[in-house]
Write an enzyme that holds these catalytic residues in place. Structure first.
Site, PDB file in Angstrom:
ATOM      1  N   GLY A  41       0.972   0.265   7.501  1.00  0.00           N
ATOM      2  CA  GLY A  41       0.385   1.396   6.847  1.00  0.00           C
ATOM      3  C   GLY A  41      -1.006   0.768   6.180  1.00  0.00           C
ATOM      4  CE  LYS A  52      -5.505  -8.919  -2.415  1.00  0.00           C
ATOM      5  NZ  LYS A  52      -5.187  -7.566  -2.612  1.00  0.00           N
ATOM      6  CB  ALA A 119       5.645  13.981  10.789  1.00  0.00           C
ATOM      7  N   GLY A 183     -16.785   2.112  -9.672  1.00  0.00           N
ATOM      8  CA  GLY A 183     -15.360   1.929 -10.111  1.00  0.00           C
ATOM      9  C   GLY A 183     -15.122   0.564 -10.101  1.00  0.00           C
ATOM     10  N   GLY A 188     -12.205  -2.539  -6.447  1.00  0.00           N
ATOM     11  CA  GLY A 188     -13.751  -2.369  -6.524  1.00  0.00           C
ATOM     12  C   GLY A 188     -13.911  -3.901  -7.070  1.00  0.00           C
ATOM     13  CG  ASP A 312       0.725   3.909  -2.675  1.00  0.00           C
ATOM     14  OD1 ASP A 312       1.482   3.115  -3.177  1.00  0.00           O
ATOM     15  OD2 ASP A 312      -0.335   3.749  -2.135  1.00  0.00           O
ATOM     16  CB  ALA A 320       2.679  -3.270  -0.942  1.00  0.00           C
ATOM     17  CG  HIS A 321       5.309  -5.693  -5.259  1.00  0.00           C
ATOM     18  ND1 HIS A 321       3.981  -5.863  -4.999  1.00  0.00           N
ATOM     19  CD2 HIS A 321       5.656  -5.513  -6.623  1.00  0.00           C
ATOM     20  CE1 HIS A 321       3.369  -5.687  -6.274  1.00  0.00           C
ATOM     21  NE2 HIS A 321       4.294  -5.554  -7.036  1.00  0.00           N
ATOM     22  CG  HIS A 444       4.175 -32.896 -15.270  1.00  0.00           C
ATOM     23  ND1 HIS A 444       3.209 -31.954 -16.167  1.00  0.00           N
ATOM     24  CD2 HIS A 444       3.483 -34.017 -15.261  1.00  0.00           C
ATOM     25  CE1 HIS A 444       1.953 -32.613 -16.391  1.00  0.00           C
ATOM     26  NE2 HIS A 444       2.245 -34.070 -16.109  1.00  0.00           N
TER      27      HIS A 444
HETATM   28  P1  FAD Z   1       1.240   3.507   3.004  1.00  0.00           P
HETATM   29  O1  FAD Z   1       1.112   2.036   3.065  1.00  0.00           O
HETATM   30  O2  FAD Z   1      -0.271   4.280   2.474  1.00  0.00           O
HETATM   31  O3  FAD Z   1       1.743   3.937   4.317  1.00  0.00           O
HETATM   32  C1  FAD Z   1       1.787   5.404   4.513  1.00  0.00           C
HETATM   33  C2  FAD Z   1       1.836   5.595   6.231  1.00  0.00           C
HETATM   34  O4  FAD Z   1       2.277   6.861   6.259  1.00  0.00           O
HETATM   35  C3  FAD Z   1       0.641   5.326   6.753  1.00  0.00           C
HETATM   36  O5  FAD Z   1       0.660   4.545   7.621  1.00  0.00           O
HETATM   37  C4  FAD Z   1       0.117   6.739   7.169  1.00  0.00           C
HETATM   38  O6  FAD Z   1      -0.627   6.749   8.385  1.00  0.00           O
HETATM   39  C5  FAD Z   1       1.518   7.431   7.466  1.00  0.00           C
HETATM   40  N1  FAD Z   1       1.275   8.892   7.436  1.00  0.00           N
HETATM   41  C6  FAD Z   1       0.757   9.594   6.387  1.00  0.00           C
HETATM   42  N2  FAD Z   1       1.099  10.920   6.692  1.00  0.00           N
HETATM   43  C7  FAD Z   1       1.681  10.946   7.933  1.00  0.00           C
HETATM   44  C8  FAD Z   1       2.268  12.026   8.735  1.00  0.00           C
HETATM   45  N3  FAD Z   1       2.041  13.338   8.508  1.00  0.00           N
HETATM   46  N4  FAD Z   1       2.914  11.744   9.872  1.00  0.00           N
HETATM   47  C9  FAD Z   1       3.146  10.408  10.207  1.00  0.00           C
HETATM   48  N5  FAD Z   1       2.654   9.450   9.384  1.00  0.00           N
HETATM   49  C10 FAD Z   1       1.876   9.749   8.323  1.00  0.00           C
HETATM   50  N6  FAD Z   1      -0.688  -3.353  -3.349  1.00  0.00           N
HETATM   51  C11 FAD Z   1      -0.107  -4.427  -3.696  1.00  0.00           C
HETATM   52  O7  FAD Z   1       1.168  -4.503  -3.834  1.00  0.00           O
HETATM   53  N7  FAD Z   1      -0.841  -5.719  -3.587  1.00  0.00           N
HETATM   54  C12 FAD Z   1      -2.039  -5.757  -3.163  1.00  0.00           C
HETATM   55  O8  FAD Z   1      -2.610  -6.821  -3.092  1.00  0.00           O
HETATM   56  C13 FAD Z   1      -2.676  -4.599  -2.762  1.00  0.00           C
HETATM   57  N8  FAD Z   1      -3.916  -4.609  -2.320  1.00  0.00           N
HETATM   58  C14 FAD Z   1      -4.533  -3.569  -1.651  1.00  0.00           C
HETATM   59  C15 FAD Z   1      -5.978  -3.457  -1.357  1.00  0.00           C
HETATM   60  C16 FAD Z   1      -6.648  -2.156  -1.105  1.00  0.00           C
HETATM   61  C17 FAD Z   1      -7.767  -2.216  -0.464  1.00  0.00           C
HETATM   62  C18 FAD Z   1      -5.888  -1.010  -1.175  1.00  0.00           C
HETATM   63  C19 FAD Z   1      -6.610   0.198  -0.514  1.00  0.00           C
HETATM   64  C20 FAD Z   1      -4.440  -0.873  -1.352  1.00  0.00           C
HETATM   65  C21 FAD Z   1      -3.747  -2.216  -2.009  1.00  0.00           C
HETATM   66  N9  FAD Z   1      -2.499  -2.156  -2.477  1.00  0.00           N
HETATM   67  C22 FAD Z   1      -1.974  -3.455  -2.760  1.00  0.00           C
HETATM   68  C23 FAD Z   1      -1.800  -0.993  -2.423  1.00  0.00           C
HETATM   69  C24 FAD Z   1      -0.797  -0.651  -1.255  1.00  0.00           C
HETATM   70  O9  FAD Z   1      -1.443  -0.948   0.022  1.00  0.00           O
HETATM   71  C25 FAD Z   1       0.044   0.556  -1.416  1.00  0.00           C
HETATM   72  O10 FAD Z   1       0.905   0.552  -2.666  1.00  0.00           O
HETATM   73  C26 FAD Z   1       1.143   0.475  -0.255  1.00  0.00           C
HETATM   74  O11 FAD Z   1       0.493   0.622   0.922  1.00  0.00           O
HETATM   75  C27 FAD Z   1       1.760   1.776  -0.488  1.00  0.00           C
HETATM   76  O12 FAD Z   1       2.975   1.697   0.574  1.00  0.00           O
HETATM   77  P2  FAD Z   1       3.400   3.307   1.206  1.00  0.00           P
HETATM   78  O13 FAD Z   1       4.549   2.861   2.172  1.00  0.00           O
HETATM   79  O14 FAD Z   1       3.899   4.160  -0.005  1.00  0.00           O
HETATM   80  O15 FAD Z   1       2.274   4.058   1.999  1.00  0.00           O
END
Ligand code: FAD
Length: 465
Positions: A41, A52, A119, A183, A188, A312, A320-321, A444
């Site tokens: 994702g 990172k 999907a 932003g 940003g 998200d 992510a976590h 330490h």
């Molecule tokens: P996503 O990772 O967005 O995954 C969703 C997946 O669903 C995608 O692969 C997409 O292709 C797929 N999808 C969507 N619709 C469909 C469909 N209809 N059919 C099939 N597949 C579909 N978070 C942190 O915790 N630490 C960080 O350091 C951090 N840094 C970041 C830096 C940047 C530049 C960005 C943009 C984000 C960062 N984030 C960070 C946020 C983090 O990436 C997200 O919170 C996390 O990826 C969310 O996970 P998710 O599984 O909800 O969704």
């Protein structure tokens, strides 16, 4: 057209979706996961990991520049460093590729079937996927929506040409000489600081009166100072208005109401992320929404029986976590375990320079909740390890209930404090009191001692200040 049935269907293989699928597979649940792009994702492919990697490369380059300039107090001098950004991006892509394969391997090991394609809901139990080999219909007893988020586009600055989102910014193989960023949130600033260290002239435009508005001003002050040191121009209270002539500039209205033109080769728009809820049949199901996000309860159930949502797509904090923890929990619920969601202990890290970590309540949030608190902070200027790393900017702060000293929140700003996030989360999760942290022997010299000292300070007897 092919048809398959399964017990659990996960839509989206980001950190939320792939963890849900792996855990479900481990628990013996017949699971299918659908992904339209790449496994991992946003986080793995275009978010956490690539950003990172770029930040690390930029830090190394910046250090080398200082050593070359003779300004390093370490007594080390080297020749002027040369950046090969295409190679840096290749290295980053290599890490992403290895992690992609890792996720594929883990899903396979958990006996999860992977279907590639987008999907689309037919009804609350059926999804169709346009795969490379034709239409695949999947029927499932339970569905987990994990479709994540996408960058918000400004109507007057559509993505394309010089206007880029974080996705394209993380794939640039030629360093832009001038970068305008719209932003001053965490994405940003993380990227802006990295590009500035690599040699780009960076200007940041923020509509709010200060950077990183979700944090209290005390936590963001060391970051604001570092922006100045990196010669990043910051325009707060300013509004981006349009793309300038020939796409070579950003037009802005400053806080004073004046028009300003910022010459730029690239314009990076980082004004937030929106959930992926439209255009794939989800709206037709009529699930309850929380604004733009899917509404869920404490078990990540949506308003339709048998459909869960995680990550998200369900709102803040978009991390992510959090998505992973929800994914693991939902898989266990589907397997019949008794689990529910408590968001108290989700740490958040902002990988700016210096880094910011928060977990639990800030002093203001605790007071607003009507809780009488004690709070204390310990500066890294008094921490030996921070000194040896030239990282004295920042502090650790602890917030606790005044009556029984239960720790409610911990915040830190400083170099490398991201590694303290785990200790902060653990303290909250375990229901630590100030005395527990103060009484834990910390190794330490480490920056973690700042956490112990902040607890001691809150109790009124810090040892090193
Ligand atoms: P996503 O990772 O967005 O995954 C969703 C997946 O669903 C995608 O692969 C997409 O292709 C797929 N999808 C969507 N619709 C469909 C469909 N209809 N059919 C099939 N597949 C579909 N978070 C942190 O915790 N630490 C960080 O350091 C951090 N840094 C970041 C830096 C940047 C530049 C960005 C943009 C984000 C960062 N984030 C960070 C946020 C983090 O990436 C997200 O919170 C996390 O990826 C969310 O996970 P998710 O599984 O909800 O969704």
């Amino acid at each position: 057209m092919k048809e398959i049935s399964c017990k659990l269907l996960v839509i989206g293989a980001g950190p939320g979706g792939y963890i849900a699928a792996i855990r479900a597979g481990q628990l013996g649940i017949d699971t299918v996961i659908v992904e339209r792009r790449r496994l991992g994702g946003t986080c793995l492919n275009i978010g956490c990991i690539p950003s990172k990697a770029l930040i690390h490369a930029a830090e190394e380059f910046d250090k080398a520049m200082h050593m070359a300039g003779g300004s390093s107090p370490l007594g080390i001098s080297v020749g002027k460093p040369v950046l090969d950004l295409a190679k840096t991006i290749g290295w980053k892509d290599g890490i992403v590729g290895r992690l992609n394969s890792g996720v594929a391997g883990l899903l396979k090991k958990a006996r999860v079937k992977i279907v590639g394609g987008r999907a689309r809901f037919r009804d609350g139990k059926t999804v169709e996927v346009e795969t490379e080999t034709g239409l695949q219909v999947i029927r499932a007893e339970t569905i987990v929506i994990a479709t994540g988020s996408a960058p918000v586009e400004l109507p007057f600055l559509p993505f394309g040409g010089p206007v880029v989102s974080s996705t394209e910014a993380l794939a640039l193989t030629k360093l832009p000489a001038r970068l305008a960023i719209v932003g001053a949130g965490y994405i940003g600033l993380e990227l802006g600081m990295a590009f500035a260290k690599l040699g780009t002239t960076v200007t940041v435009v923020e509509a709010e009166p200060r950077i990183l508005p979700q944090y209290d001003a005390e936590l963001t002050r060391p970051v604001a100072k570092r922006l100045t040191e990196l010669k990043i121009e910051l325009l707060t209270g300013a509004k981006a208005k349009a793309l300038g002539p020939k796409g070579q500039a950003l037009l802005v209205e400053t806080a004073g109401g004046e028009d300003r033109r910022i010459d730029a080769d690239k314009i990076l728009v980082t004004v937030g992320r929106r959930p992926v809820t439209e255009g794939w049949g989800l709206e037709e199901l009529g699930l309850d929404m929380d604004g733009r996000f899917l509404r869920i309860d404490d078990k990540c159930r949506t308003s339709m029986r048998g459909i869960y949502a995680i990550g998200d797509v369900t709102g803040e904090p978009m991390l992510a976590h959090r998505a992973m923890a929800q994914g693991e929990m939902v898989a266990e619920i589907v397997a019949g375990h008794s689990r529910s969601w408590d968001k108290r202990a989700i740490p958040a890290v902002c990988f700016t320079d210096p880094e910011i970590v928060t977990a639990g309540l800030s002093p203001d949030e605790a007071r607003q909740a009507g809780i009488e608190i004690k709070t204390g902070q310990f500066p890294f200027t008094a921490n030996a390890r921070a000194m040896t790393k030239i990282g004295e900017a920042g502090f650790v702060r602890v917030v606790a209930r005044a009556d029984n000293h239960l720790v409610l929140g911990i915040q830190a700003v400083g170099h490398g404090v991201s590694e303290l996030a785990t200790a902060f989360g653990l303290a909250l999760e375990m229901g630590a009191r100030l005395e527990d942290i103060a009484g834990t022997i910390h190794a330490h010299p480490t920056q973690g001692e700042g956490f112990q000292e902040a607890a001691l300070k809150t109790l009124g007897h810090a040892l090193h200040i």
